[in-house]
Design a protein around this motif. Sequence first.
Motif, PDB file in Angstrom:
ATOM      1  N   ALA A  82      -1.143 -66.559  27.275  1.00  0.00           N
ATOM      2  CA  ALA A  82      -0.221 -66.281  26.177  1.00  0.00           C
ATOM      3  C   ALA A  82       0.478 -64.935  26.364  1.00  0.00           C
ATOM      4  O   ALA A  82       1.695 -64.822  26.197  1.00  0.00           O
ATOM      5  N   SER A  83      -0.289 -63.908  26.713  1.00  0.00           N
ATOM      6  CA  SER A  83       0.303 -62.586  26.908  1.00  0.00           C
ATOM      7  C   SER A  83       1.211 -62.556  28.135  1.00  0.00           C
ATOM      8  O   SER A  83       2.228 -61.859  28.154  1.00  0.00           O
ATOM      9  N   ALA A  84       0.844 -63.331  29.180  1.00  0.00           N
ATOM     10  CA  ALA A  84       1.683 -63.398  30.381  1.00  0.00           C
ATOM     11  C   ALA A  84       3.037 -64.026  30.056  1.00  0.00           C
ATOM     12  O   ALA A  84       4.086 -63.572  30.524  1.00  0.00           O
ATOM     13  N   LYS A  85       3.024 -65.077  29.216  1.00  0.00           N
ATOM     14  CA  LYS A  85       4.276 -65.722  28.838  1.00  0.00           C
ATOM     15  C   LYS A  85       5.127 -64.801  27.970  1.00  0.00           C
ATOM     16  O   LYS A  85       6.366 -64.773  28.093  1.00  0.00           O
ATOM     17  N   LEU A  86       4.494 -64.041  27.086  1.00  0.00           N
ATOM     18  CA  LEU A  86       5.234 -63.075  26.267  1.00  0.00           C
ATOM     19  C   LEU A  86       5.836 -61.977  27.135  1.00  0.00           C
ATOM     20  O   LEU A  86       6.992 -61.579  26.955  1.00  0.00           O
ATOM     21  N   THR A  87       5.048 -61.503  28.089  1.00  0.00           N
ATOM     22  CA  THR A  87       5.543 -60.473  29.011  1.00  0.00           C
ATOM     23  C   THR A  87       6.747 -60.976  29.789  1.00  0.00           C
ATOM     24  O   THR A  87       7.756 -60.268  29.937  1.00  0.00           O
ATOM     25  N   TYR A  88       6.663 -62.207  30.276  1.00  0.00           N
ATOM     26  CA  TYR A  88       7.776 -62.786  31.027  1.00  0.00           C
ATOM     27  C   TYR A  88       9.003 -62.978  30.142  1.00  0.00           C
ATOM     28  O   TYR A  88      10.135 -62.758  30.587  1.00  0.00           O
ATOM     29  N   ALA A  89       8.785 -63.375  28.884  1.00  0.00           N
ATOM     30  CA  ALA A  89       9.908 -63.597  27.974  1.00  0.00           C
ATOM     31  C   ALA A  89      10.707 -62.315  27.780  1.00  0.00           C
ATOM     32  O   ALA A  89      11.948 -62.317  27.837  1.00  0.00           O
ATOM     33  N   PHE A  90      10.025 -61.194  27.568  1.00  0.00           N
ATOM     34  CA  PHE A  90      10.717 -59.920  27.393  1.00  0.00           C
ATOM     35  C   PHE A  90      11.369 -59.471  28.702  1.00  0.00           C
ATOM     36  O   PHE A  90      12.492 -58.972  28.709  1.00  0.00           O
ATOM     37  N   ALA A  91      10.657 -59.632  29.809  1.00  0.00           N
ATOM     38  CA  ALA A  91      11.199 -59.198  31.094  1.00  0.00           C
ATOM     39  C   ALA A  91      12.401 -60.045  31.503  1.00  0.00           C
ATOM     40  O   ALA A  91      13.342 -59.546  32.133  1.00  0.00           O
ATOM     41  N   ASN A  92      12.386 -61.313  31.146  1.00  0.00           N
ATOM     42  CA  ASN A  92      13.457 -62.227  31.541  1.00  0.00           C
ATOM     43  C   ASN A  92      14.680 -62.120  30.640  1.00  0.00           C
ATOM     44  O   ASN A  92      15.796 -62.445  31.066  1.00  0.00           O
ATOM     45  N   ALA A  93      14.496 -61.664  29.412  1.00  0.00           N
ATOM     46  CA  ALA A  93      15.613 -61.579  28.468  1.00  0.00           C
ATOM     47  C   ALA A  93      16.617 -60.526  28.920  1.00  0.00           C
ATOM     48  O   ALA A  93      16.246 -59.383  29.205  1.00  0.00           O
ATOM     49  N   ASP A  94      17.897 -60.909  28.986  1.00  0.00           N
ATOM     50  CA  ASP A  94      18.933 -59.967  29.405  1.00  0.00           C
ATOM     51  C   ASP A  94      19.817 -59.539  28.241  1.00  0.00           C
ATOM     52  O   ASP A  94      20.904 -59.006  28.454  1.00  0.00           O
ATOM     53  N   VAL A  95      19.362 -59.766  27.007  1.00  0.00           N
ATOM     54  CA  VAL A  95      20.087 -59.285  25.838  1.00  0.00           C
ATOM     55  C   VAL A  95      19.675 -57.831  25.573  1.00  0.00           C
ATOM     56  O   VAL A  95      18.657 -57.373  26.095  1.00  0.00           O
ATOM     57  N   PRO A  96      20.449 -57.090  24.788  1.00  0.00           N
ATOM     58  CA  PRO A  96      20.040 -55.717  24.449  1.00  0.00           C
ATOM     59  C   PRO A  96      18.678 -55.717  23.757  1.00  0.00           C
ATOM     60  O   PRO A  96      18.427 -56.516  22.853  1.00  0.00           O
ATOM     61  N   LYS A  97      17.783 -54.822  24.192  1.00  0.00           N
ATOM     62  CA  LYS A  97      16.426 -54.768  23.649  1.00  0.00           C
ATOM     63  C   LYS A  97      16.074 -53.335  23.283  1.00  0.00           C
ATOM     64  O   LYS A  97      16.178 -52.431  24.101  1.00  0.00           O
ATOM     65  N   VAL A  98      15.644 -53.143  22.043  1.00  0.00           N
ATOM     66  CA  VAL A  98      15.215 -51.827  21.558  1.00  0.00           C
ATOM     67  C   VAL A  98      13.821 -51.966  20.976  1.00  0.00           C
ATOM     68  O   VAL A  98      13.523 -52.930  20.258  1.00  0.00           O
ATOM     69  N   ASN A  99      12.954 -51.028  21.288  1.00  0.00           N
ATOM     70  CA  ASN A  99      11.572 -51.044  20.803  1.00  0.00           C
ATOM     71  C   ASN A  99      11.320 -49.787  19.980  1.00  0.00           C
ATOM     72  O   ASN A  99      11.671 -48.682  20.394  1.00  0.00           O
ATOM     73  N   ILE A 100      10.727 -49.972  18.801  1.00  0.00           N
ATOM     74  CA  ILE A 100      10.345 -48.842  17.950  1.00  0.00           C
ATOM     75  C   ILE A 100       8.833 -48.881  17.763  1.00  0.00           C
ATOM     76  O   ILE A 100       8.296 -49.850  17.216  1.00  0.00           O
ATOM     77  N   ILE A 101       8.154 -47.853  18.219  1.00  0.00           N
ATOM     78  CA  ILE A 101       6.705 -47.767  18.079  1.00  0.00           C
ATOM     79  C   ILE A 101       6.408 -47.121  16.731  1.00  0.00           C
ATOM     80  O   ILE A 101       6.694 -45.939  16.529  1.00  0.00           O
ATOM     81  N   THR A 102       5.831 -47.895  15.820  1.00  0.00           N
ATOM     82  CA  THR A 102       5.590 -47.409  14.462  1.00  0.00           C
ATOM     83  C   THR A 102       4.169 -46.908  14.250  1.00  0.00           C
ATOM     84  O   THR A 102       3.896 -46.205  13.272  1.00  0.00           O
ATOM     85  N   GLY A 103       3.254 -47.299  15.123  1.00  0.00           N
ATOM     86  CA  GLY A 103       1.856 -46.894  14.959  1.00  0.00           C
ATOM     87  C   GLY A 103       1.185 -46.716  16.299  1.00  0.00           C
ATOM     88  O   GLY A 103       1.545 -45.839  17.083  1.00  0.00           O
ATOM     89  N   GLU A 104       0.227 -47.586  16.599  1.00  0.00           N
ATOM     90  CA  GLU A 104      -0.505 -47.504  17.857  1.00  0.00           C
ATOM     91  C   GLU A 104       0.179 -48.345  18.934  1.00  0.00           C
ATOM     92  O   GLU A 104       0.781 -49.380  18.642  1.00  0.00           O
ATOM     93  N   ALA A 105       0.099 -47.887  20.151  1.00  0.00           N
ATOM     94  CA  ALA A 105       0.656 -48.625  21.293  1.00  0.00           C
ATOM     95  C   ALA A 105      -0.246 -48.361  22.485  1.00  0.00           C
ATOM     96  O   ALA A 105      -0.064 -47.386  23.215  1.00  0.00           O
TER      97      ALA A 105
END
Length: 208
Positions: A82-105
């Motif tokens: 499941a995590s591998a597929k999520l990782t691939y989904a983000f890596a494969n997406a070529d749309v603009p991507k912004v991440n906001i860390i609100t707590g723990e990471a």
Amino acid sequence: SVSTGFIQVAGITIGAVANRTALYDEEGEVAEKFEPVLTVKGAYKAENFVNFCNAFEIPVLTLTNVKGFEATVAAEKGIAIASAKLTYAFANADVPKVNIITGEAYGSAYVSMNSKSLGADLVYAWPTASIGMMDSQLAAKIMYADEIAAASQLLLPAASMVSTAMLSLKKLTNTSKTNNLPNNLSEIASNFFDYANCTPPPAKSRQG
């Protein structure tokens, strides 16, 4: 463990993915709390949503607050895929991507949530965010197990030492900026427009 939906910022439609740590009632009070962990169902839900956004060229905003993966016997059977597929989904997406860390990471769970290493265009962090390979208290217990066993008084100094070391690890996360979200919505929207190579919609004039 994951909430998804569509929002509008400065006239642009954005797909939002967030780690859910609390459920609020109609009065705005916390009705239920959840551990900030990534579950199998949550990872699949986020993966499908990110793929949908990428298919229709919808920018993705991620609100990250995750300290690891769900640690249960059932989860262990499927979290890797499941995590591998999520990782691939983000890596494969070529749309603009912004991440906001609100707590723990922390650790690989954070990496899966649209980290800079997966191709996020910008990564913001709130001043209260905690970023690293793992929780500093837990790291102290592992790194200084013998010292802690010999003298429990060493626990706090050890944790302090690891906390200082964890701050230096923030450089490895490639965090772009440290900001408060409410004061920077316009800046975040501008980032989406920049990476999407488009111009903001004109302001609507009011008649009367």
